[in-house]
Design an enzyme around this catalytic site. Structure first.
Site, short mmCIF file in Angstrom:
data_model
loop_
_atom_site.label_atom_id
_atom_site.label_comp_id
_atom_site.label_asym_id
_atom_site.label_seq_id
_atom_site.Cartn_x
_atom_site.Cartn_y
_atom_site.Cartn_z
N ASN A 1 0.81 -1.23 0.00
CA ASN A 1 0.00 0.00 0.00
C ASN A 1 0.83 1.27 0.00
O ASN A 1 0.27 2.37 -0.10
CB ASN A 1 -1.00 -0.02 1.17
N ARG B 1 -7.80 -1.56 -7.18
CA ARG B 1 -8.35 -0.30 -6.65
C ARG B 1 -7.35 0.83 -6.87
O ARG B 1 -7.72 1.96 -7.18
CB ARG B 1 -8.63 -0.47 -5.15
N ILE C 1 -15.87 6.59 -5.23
CA ILE C 1 -14.74 7.53 -5.38
C ILE C 1 -15.24 8.98 -5.33
O ILE C 1 -14.60 9.90 -5.87
CB ILE C 1 -13.96 7.28 -6.70
N ASP C 2 -16.38 9.18 -4.67
CA ASP C 2 -16.97 10.53 -4.62
C ASP C 2 -16.07 11.55 -3.93
O ASP C 2 -16.03 12.72 -4.32
CB ASP C 2 -18.33 10.46 -3.91
N ASP D 1 -7.51 -3.38 7.84
CA ASP D 1 -6.81 -4.44 7.11
C ASP D 1 -6.28 -5.55 8.00
O ASP D 1 -5.80 -6.57 7.49
CB ASP D 1 -5.63 -3.84 6.31
C1 EPZ Z 1 -6.70 2.01 1.11
O1 EPZ Z 1 -7.85 1.83 0.31
C2 EPZ Z 1 -6.01 0.66 1.14
N1 EPZ Z 1 -5.64 0.25 -0.21
C3 EPZ Z 1 -6.96 -0.39 1.75
O2 EPZ Z 1 -6.24 -1.63 1.83
C4 EPZ Z 1 -7.34 0.05 3.16
O3 EPZ Z 1 -8.26 -0.86 3.70
C5 EPZ Z 1 -7.97 1.46 3.09
O4 EPZ Z 1 -7.05 2.38 2.45
C6 EPZ Z 1 -8.30 2.00 4.47
O5 EPZ Z 1 -7.13 2.04 5.25
C7 EPZ Z 1 -4.53 0.78 -0.76
O6 EPZ Z 1 -3.85 1.61 -0.18
C8 EPZ Z 1 -4.17 0.29 -2.14
P1 EPZ Z 1 -10.17 4.79 1.69
P2 EPZ Z 1 -8.75 3.11 -0.15
O7 EPZ Z 1 -10.36 5.68 0.52
O8 EPZ Z 1 -7.86 4.26 -0.47
C9 EPZ Z 1 -14.84 5.39 1.80
C10 EPZ Z 1 -5.85 -3.92 1.52
O9 EPZ Z 1 -6.37 -4.94 2.02
N2 EPZ Z 1 -14.62 6.24 0.62
O10 EPZ Z 1 -9.37 5.27 2.86
O11 EPZ Z 1 -9.71 2.64 -1.17
C11 EPZ Z 1 -14.57 3.93 1.50
O12 EPZ Z 1 -15.71 3.33 0.92
C12 EPZ Z 1 -6.72 -2.76 1.08
O13 EPZ Z 1 -4.60 -3.76 1.36
C13 EPZ Z 1 -15.70 6.95 0.10
O14 EPZ Z 1 -16.83 6.86 0.61
O15 EPZ Z 1 -9.53 3.41 1.20
C14 EPZ Z 1 -14.26 3.38 2.85
O16 EPZ Z 1 -15.47 3.14 3.54
C15 EPZ Z 1 -8.21 -3.03 1.27
N3 EPZ Z 1 -15.50 7.74 -0.98
C16 EPZ Z 1 -13.52 4.52 3.55
O17 EPZ Z 1 -13.87 5.71 2.82
C17 EPZ Z 1 -14.25 7.86 -1.57
O18 EPZ Z 1 -14.13 8.63 -2.55
C18 EPZ Z 1 -12.00 4.36 3.51
O19 EPZ Z 1 -11.61 4.29 2.17
C19 EPZ Z 1 -13.18 7.13 -1.03
C20 EPZ Z 1 -13.38 6.33 0.07
#
Ligand code: EPZ
Length: 420
Positions: free
Chosen positions: A24, A93, A124-125, A306
């Protein structure tokens, strides 16, 4: 080709293990190379399918990538813009992390919605709203984002939620914008600090990563260079929880205490013994551990989502009852049904799981539903009495390099079989 793990369980884990480079951290840094002009060398490559997918995306953009031993050589001399199609984005992702760099360098981008583990809707909003705040025009149609960044400029962005990906994509975008960009309510994960360190080593001016406010002063261009990416704190945490669950005595090298404070604090409550010094942790678990009353996942520095499935396996065989609340993703209890087949006693209501510890788990035929659930089933299989077959292990290969070889060196008995 269908691959499976066959695990002969009832084993403890003993010896030494080294943590690989962080997936990550590696993924956003690969996206950041789009901003750089020249040759970038990333040391200590880790062979993960998510990283190979990201390299495929960079190749669409004319970036030349060569693996020389453990060094990944990335030449961006001929980097150009390109439509990033669903065929590529659906696999990982992290494909969305390329949006920021593409907008900064080429002032337009066409990219399909990202894929990734099915642990929730994963919208991705927040990314889109933040880019619009900086003047980007985005049309969403048929699963694609059509972005025009002629009016992209530096400014101030306050995220609605500390999204890791949105923070990283905006940091990268702002590096090449005239003036100062301030990002507030950002994520504070160590991988974001690593991205800041990478960007600055390539000539950027980024400050504040690790806090809730990041300031970027734009520069004309970024150059190439060498970089050593941080070790994977989630892999380190997975190994800690594997030993706590299966029992044994393992020294985990390149396990940085500061990256796993919340997990370490929890493990100290369970009566497992931890000897910690700067970049290695020795963990000893000689008997059945005590349950942790309540575990909640939150953004860093709190307990990470995670590691939630791996922690659930430990609680499923601990002495007592544990309440696990998953606050980040709405569908991250995929492990529960499979652990139930192995004898675990877990009841789920909405985002909370009630885990009553049992004395034993028993080998069964189980399915990996996503990366971390799959990694957790491996731990359960090593612990369980008898044989466990894990299907869909391609999920596990996304984030753990040859995990079976690493656990077998510690005394596990795992075979990877290919079904033609
Ligand atoms: C990163 O994902 C990691 N992936 C994830 O690891 C990790 O679980 C996550 O961060 C949280 O720590 C990578 O770094 C490649 P977020 P990301 O945007 O960036 C919501 C693994 O197992 N959200 O922090 O996608 C989302 O739905 C993976 O290695 C929105 O609503 O996570 C979630 O509920 C899985 N709108 C929360 O925020 C958005 O535009 C956290 O998502 C973006 C996110």
């Amino acid at each position: 080709m269908d691959e499976r793990f066959i695990i002969n369980g009832g084993k403890t884990l003993n010896g030494e293990i080294y943590v690989d480079t962080s997936k990550n951290a590696f993924l956003p840094i690969l996206a950041a190379t789009i901003l750089c002009d020249g040759l970038i060398i990333l040391k200590d490559f880790v062979a993960l399918s998510d990283i190979f997918c990201m390299c495929d995306i960079l190749k669409i953009l004319g970036i030349e990538i060569k693996l020389n031993g453990k060094e990944l050589q990335i030449d961006t001399t001929n980097c150009h813009n390109g439509k990033i199609t669903h065929e590529f984005t659906s696999r990982v992702r992290a494909s969305i992390f390329t949006l920021g760099p593409l907008l900064a360098r080429f002032r337009n981008a066409v990219i399909a919605y990202p894929g990734g583990c099915k642990i929730g809707a994963r919208p991705i909003d927040i990314h889109i709203k933040a880019f619009k705040t900086l003047g980007v025009k985005i049309i969403e149609r048929h699963g694609y984002l059509y972005c025009n960044a002629d009016n992209l400029k530096s400014g101030e962005v306050v995220l609605d939620f500390p999204s890791v990906g949105a923070t990283e994509s905006l940091m990268m975008c702002a590096c090449l914008l005239n003036g100062q960009t301030i990002l507030k309510n950002v994520a504070k994960e160590p991988e974001i600090v690593d991205l800041q360190n990478f960007l600055n080593s390539m000539g950027a001016k980024v400050r504040g990563a690790g806090s809730d406010c990041i300031t970027i002063c734009g520069v004309k261009k970024l150059h190439g260079g060498y970089y050593q990416i941080m070790p994977d704190r989630i892999v380190a945490g997975t190994y800690l929880l594997a030993v706590a669950t299966c029992g044994g005595d393992v020294t985990i090298h390149k396990a940085i205490q500061a990256h796993n404070e919340s997990l370490i604090s929890f493990l100290k409550q369970t009566a497992c013994v931890l000897n910690i010094n700067n970049d290695k942790i020795r963990v000893k678990a000689k008997k059945r551990l005590i349950s942790i009353d309540k575990i909640q996942t939150f953004p860093y520095p709190f307990f990470p989502t995670d590691l939630q499935p791996q922690m659930m396996v430990l609680q499923s065989v601990s002495k007592g009852v544990s309440l696990i609340q998953e606050n980040l993703f709405e569908n991250r209890f995929g492990l529960v049904s499979e652990l139930g087949k192995m004898g675990a006693d877990i009841v789920v209501k909405d985002r909370t799981a009630l885990v009553k510890g049992v004395e034993k788990l028993y080998g069964a035929d189980v399915q990996a539903s996503d990366l971390r659930a799959g990694a957790s089933l491996v731990i359960a299989g090593i612990k369980a009495e008898g044989y466990t077959t894990i299907h869909n292990i391609e999920y596990i290969d996304r984030g753990y390099e040859r995990i079976e070889e690493k656990y077998n060196l510690l005394g596990a008995d795992i075979k990877r079989i290919k079904i033609e």
